[in-house]
Design a protein around this motif. Structure first.
Motif, PDB file in Angstrom:
ATOM      1  N   GLY A   1      30.919  43.814  40.110  1.00 37.80           N
ATOM      2  CA  GLY A   1      32.835  43.639  40.278  1.00 37.80           C
ATOM      3  C   GLY A   1      33.907  43.280  39.904  1.00 37.80           C
ATOM      4  O   GLY A   1      34.365  43.304  39.334  1.00 37.80           O
ATOM      5  N   ALA A   2      32.975  41.469  39.436  1.00 35.93           N
ATOM      6  CA  ALA A   2      33.848  40.933  38.234  1.00 35.93           C
ATOM      7  C   ALA A   2      34.417  41.814  37.015  1.00 35.93           C
ATOM      8  O   ALA A   2      35.430  42.088  36.451  1.00 35.93           O
ATOM      9  N   GLY A   3      32.979  42.715  36.613  1.00 35.94           N
ATOM     10  CA  GLY A   3      32.684  43.079  35.466  1.00 35.94           C
ATOM     11  C   GLY A   3      33.705  44.456  35.551  1.00 35.94           C
ATOM     12  O   GLY A   3      34.362  44.749  34.991  1.00 35.94           O
ATOM     13  N   ILE A   4      33.487  45.379  36.306  1.00 39.11           N
ATOM     14  CA  ILE A   4      34.871  46.323  36.783  1.00 39.11           C
ATOM     15  C   ILE A   4      36.469  45.507  36.461  1.00 39.11           C
ATOM     16  O   ILE A   4      36.586  46.438  35.421  1.00 39.11           O
ATOM     17  N   ALA A   5      36.565  44.623  37.519  1.00 40.38           N
ATOM     18  CA  ALA A   5      37.476  44.500  37.076  1.00 40.38           C
ATOM     19  C   ALA A   5      38.543  44.668  35.942  1.00 40.38           C
ATOM     20  O   ALA A   5      39.071  44.576  35.172  1.00 40.38           O
ATOM     21  N   ALA A   6      37.293  43.487  35.114  1.00 38.28           N
ATOM     22  CA  ALA A   6      37.574  42.933  33.546  1.00 38.28           C
ATOM     23  C   ALA A   6      38.175  44.198  32.947  1.00 38.28           C
ATOM     24  O   ALA A   6      38.799  44.022  32.122  1.00 38.28           O
ATOM     25  N   ALA A   7      36.960  45.028  32.922  1.00 34.69           N
ATOM     26  CA  ALA A   7      37.125  46.621  32.488  1.00 34.69           C
ATOM     27  C   ALA A   7      38.133  47.149  32.660  1.00 34.69           C
ATOM     28  O   ALA A   7      39.157  47.825  31.675  1.00 34.69           O
ATOM     29  N   PHE A   8      38.716  47.127  33.793  1.00 34.25           N
ATOM     30  CA  PHE A   8      40.096  47.956  34.231  1.00 34.25           C
ATOM     31  C   PHE A   8      41.115  47.070  33.319  1.00 34.25           C
ATOM     32  O   PHE A   8      42.415  47.871  33.343  1.00 34.25           O
ATOM     33  N   ARG A   9      41.081  45.960  33.688  1.00 40.41           N
ATOM     34  CA  ARG A   9      42.586  44.909  33.129  1.00 40.41           C
ATOM     35  C   ARG A   9      42.069  45.495  31.604  1.00 40.41           C
ATOM     36  O   ARG A   9      43.550  45.289  30.931  1.00 40.41           O
ATOM     37  N   ALA A  10      41.190  45.436  31.068  1.00 41.04           N
ATOM     38  CA  ALA A  10      41.149  45.654  29.663  1.00 41.04           C
ATOM     39  C   ALA A  10      41.887  46.630  28.696  1.00 41.04           C
ATOM     40  O   ALA A  10      42.180  46.956  27.671  1.00 41.04           O
ATOM     41  N   ALA A  11      41.735  47.952  29.788  1.00 39.52           N
ATOM     42  CA  ALA A  11      42.552  49.350  29.905  1.00 39.52           C
ATOM     43  C   ALA A  11      43.571  49.159  30.297  1.00 39.52           C
ATOM     44  O   ALA A  11      44.135  50.299  30.133  1.00 39.52           O
ATOM     45  N   GLY A  12      44.092  48.712  30.722  1.00 40.73           N
ATOM     46  CA  GLY A  12      45.739  48.236  30.641  1.00 40.73           C
ATOM     47  C   GLY A  12      46.469  48.133  32.166  1.00 40.73           C
ATOM     48  O   GLY A  12      47.545  48.161  32.289  1.00 40.73           O
ATOM     49  N   ALA A  13      45.429  48.293  33.077  1.00 35.91           N
ATOM     50  CA  ALA A  13      45.478  48.431  34.253  1.00 35.91           C
ATOM     51  C   ALA A  13      45.698  47.205  35.038  1.00 35.91           C
ATOM     52  O   ALA A  13      45.853  46.367  34.754  1.00 35.91           O
ATOM     53  N   GLU A  14      46.965  47.802  36.398  1.00 37.48           N
ATOM     54  CA  GLU A  14      47.380  46.563  37.051  1.00 37.48           C
ATOM     55  C   GLU A  14      46.569  45.955  37.630  1.00 37.48           C
ATOM     56  O   GLU A  14      45.582  47.217  39.341  1.00 37.48           O
ATOM     57  N   VAL A  15      44.954  45.240  38.120  1.00 39.15           N
ATOM     58  CA  VAL A  15      43.971  45.074  38.474  1.00 39.15           C
ATOM     59  C   VAL A  15      44.210  44.206  40.311  1.00 39.15           C
ATOM     60  O   VAL A  15      44.307  42.910  39.825  1.00 39.15           O
ATOM     61  N   THR A  16      43.977  44.394  41.282  1.00 36.02           N
ATOM     62  CA  THR A  16      43.869  43.807  42.373  1.00 36.02           C
ATOM     63  C   THR A  16      42.141  43.934  42.685  1.00 36.02           C
ATOM     64  O   THR A  16      41.083  44.599  43.316  1.00 36.02           O
ATOM     65  N   VAL A  17      41.090  42.062  43.259  1.00 33.69           N
ATOM     66  CA  VAL A  17      40.459  42.182  43.749  1.00 33.69           C
ATOM     67  C   VAL A  17      40.349  41.624  44.780  1.00 33.69           C
ATOM     68  O   VAL A  17      41.494  40.320  45.569  1.00 33.69           O
ATOM     69  N   CYS A  18      39.929  42.122  45.936  1.00 37.76           N
ATOM     70  CA  CYS A  18      39.703  41.279  47.145  1.00 37.76           C
ATOM     71  C   CYS A  18      38.131  40.757  47.403  1.00 37.76           C
ATOM     72  O   CYS A  18      37.429  40.718  46.906  1.00 37.76           O
ATOM     73  N   ALA A  19      38.036  39.617  48.287  1.00 37.79           N
ATOM     74  CA  ALA A  19      37.267  38.927  48.861  1.00 37.79           C
ATOM     75  C   ALA A  19      37.023  37.858  50.292  1.00 37.79           C
ATOM     76  O   ALA A  19      38.557  37.888  49.893  1.00 37.79           O
ATOM     77  N   ARG A  20      35.725  37.349  50.265  1.00 39.28           N
ATOM     78  CA  ARG A  20      36.394  36.787  51.475  1.00 39.28           C
ATOM     79  C   ARG A  20      36.892  35.539  51.034  1.00 39.28           C
ATOM     80  O   ARG A  20      37.374  34.479  52.077  1.00 39.28           O
ATOM     81  N   THR A  21      36.121  35.542  50.260  1.00 44.18           N
ATOM     82  CA  THR A  21      37.089  33.549  49.128  1.00 44.18           C
ATOM     83  C   THR A  21      37.618  33.236  48.009  1.00 44.18           C
ATOM     84  O   THR A  21      37.035  34.944  46.919  1.00 44.18           O
ATOM     85  N   PRO A  22      38.881  32.702  47.452  1.00 46.93           N
ATOM     86  CA  PRO A  22      39.172  33.165  46.718  1.00 46.93           C
ATOM     87  C   PRO A  22      38.204  33.305  45.364  1.00 46.93           C
ATOM     88  O   PRO A  22      36.978  32.363  45.387  1.00 46.93           O
ATOM     89  N   PRO A  23      38.167  33.058  43.774  1.00 48.54           N
ATOM     90  CA  PRO A  23      37.040  33.711  43.189  1.00 48.54           C
ATOM     91  C   PRO A  23      37.324  32.210  42.277  1.00 48.54           C
ATOM     92  O   PRO A  23      37.957  31.233  42.645  1.00 48.54           O
ATOM     93  N   GLU A  24      36.749  32.021  41.374  1.00 47.57           N
ATOM     94  CA  GLU A  24      35.695  30.201  40.730  1.00 47.57           C
ATOM     95  C   GLU A  24      37.192  30.203  39.987  1.00 47.57           C
ATOM     96  O   GLU A  24      37.590  30.926  39.592  1.00 47.57           O
ATOM     97  N   PRO A  25      36.959  28.957  39.637  1.00 42.45           N
ATOM     98  CA  PRO A  25      37.666  28.650  38.720  1.00 42.45           C
ATOM     99  C   PRO A  25      37.355  29.278  37.097  1.00 42.45           C
ATOM    100  O   PRO A  25      36.258  29.671  36.489  1.00 42.45           O
ATOM    101  N   ALA A  26      37.827  28.838  36.121  1.00 44.94           N
ATOM    102  CA  ALA A  26      37.485  29.765  34.767  1.00 44.94           C
ATOM    103  C   ALA A  26      36.439  28.889  34.536  1.00 44.94           C
ATOM    104  O   ALA A  26      36.389  28.301  34.084  1.00 44.94           O
ATOM    105  N   SER A  27      35.961  30.457  33.633  1.00 45.26           N
ATOM    106  CA  SER A  27      34.524  29.933  33.015  1.00 45.26           C
ATOM    107  C   SER A  27      34.761  30.700  31.598  1.00 45.26           C
ATOM    108  O   SER A  27      34.810  32.010  31.586  1.00 45.26           O
ATOM    109  N   PRO A  28      34.388  29.836  30.589  1.00 49.32           N
ATOM    110  CA  PRO A  28      34.098  30.821  29.202  1.00 49.32           C
ATOM    111  C   PRO A  28      33.103  31.888  29.124  1.00 49.32           C
ATOM    112  O   PRO A  28      33.910  33.232  28.197  1.00 49.32           O
ATOM    113  N   GLU A  29      32.271  31.568  29.298  1.00 48.96           N
ATOM    114  CA  GLU A  29      31.080  32.987  29.611  1.00 48.96           C
ATOM    115  C   GLU A  29      31.384  33.986  30.908  1.00 48.96           C
ATOM    116  O   GLU A  29      30.539  34.854  31.047  1.00 48.96           O
TER     117      GLU A  29
END
Length: 270
Positions: A22-50
């Motif tokens: 799901g994160a890979g899909i969201a990142a791909a749409f964002r890279a293509a210029g979309a306004e992306v919303t993701v949802c889950a029961r818990t927030p995303p993890e803190p940033a990681s470079p990889e």
């Protein structure tokens, strides 16, 4: 040859979009210029470079339970909405945060090991709710917005719904139902909204070893393509299916050619 997509000005929702495929899909749409919303029961993890699609989480002025996560691709970021898509009221709240919606990727799903013998009926019911009922709810509630934009729904299916799924029978049955649901909605909602399915085979994610008996190195012995699918492989199929076009009611297999049957090893190994 490089294929590029322009989703500038488009609004995309990816359920279960905070990790893994799901994160890979969201990142791909964002890279293509979309306004992306993701949802889950818990927030995303803190940033990681990889981490593909992971990002630093910051407070959003839109209210409690809604946050924005800056995607690793940069730009304006990816919005996060806390929601359990099995709950109709939470799905209503989630869809209510949109004024426009062009694409819904129903990615939320999964199951722990759950053999039929000895597993509680409630667990099986919850697995079916997450993998079949929730995508139906999200698609149903999103339909008016999608119809207004000529949008698309992409279901993330599974090879487990296209062949026997011992040990996760409820999951396999739910995914088989999801594949059929997509075909039904494609016919019911045509020509306003297109609905397609990406049927994912063995996939390399951080959760992979939990699903494959502790193995995360499945390769040519199991998959003709010689490796497991990556989130980027699945995302590429989603970008194509969500783009305006003629294809609807289709199942696109992202499985590296399927799974090599066990008898091949039995007859070739000493």
């Amino acid at each position: 040859m490089t294929v590029t997509y322009d989703y500038a000005g488009k609004s995309v929702l990816v359920t279960g979009g905070t990790r893994g495929i799901g994160a890979g899909i969201a990142a791909a749409f964002r890279a293509a210029g979309a306004e992306v919303t993701v949802c889950a029961r818990t927030p995303p993890e803190p940033a990681s470079p990889e981490g593909a699609g992971d990002g630093s989480v910051r407070a959003s002025p839109e209210g409690a339970g809604i946050r924005s996560a800056r995607a690793s691709t940069g730009g304006a970021g990816i919005r996060f909405v806390r929601a359990d898509v099995r709950d109709p009221e939470e799905v209503d709240r989630l869809i209510g945060t949109f004024d426009r919606l062009d694409v819904v990727v129903n990615n939320a799903g999964g199951s722990p090991p759950a053999p039929v013998d000895g597993t509680s009926p409630r667990l099986h019911a919850r697995v079916i709710e997450l993998n079949l009922t929730a995508p139906l709810l999200v698609a149903q509630r999103a339909y008016p917005l999608l119809a207004a934009t000529g949008g698309a729904v992409v279901m993330i299916g599974s090879a487990g719904g296209a062949r026997p799924s011992p040990g996760t029978s409820a999951y396999g049955a739910a995914k088989a139902g999801l594949h059929h649901l997509a075909r039904c909605l494609a016919a019911e909602w045509a020509p306003l909204v297109r609905v397609n399915t990406v049927v994912v085979g063995l996939a390399a994610t951080r959760e992979a070893s939990d699903h494959y008996g502790g193995r995360s190195d499945l390769d040519g012995r199991a998959i003709p393509a010689g490796r497991m699918a990556t989130p980027a492989d699945v995302a590429a199929a989603c970008l194509w299916l969500a783009a305006p076009g003629y294809v609807t009611g289709a199942e696109v297999r992202v499985d590296g050619g399927g799974e090599i049957p066990a008898w091949r090893h039995l007859v070739t190994e000493p």
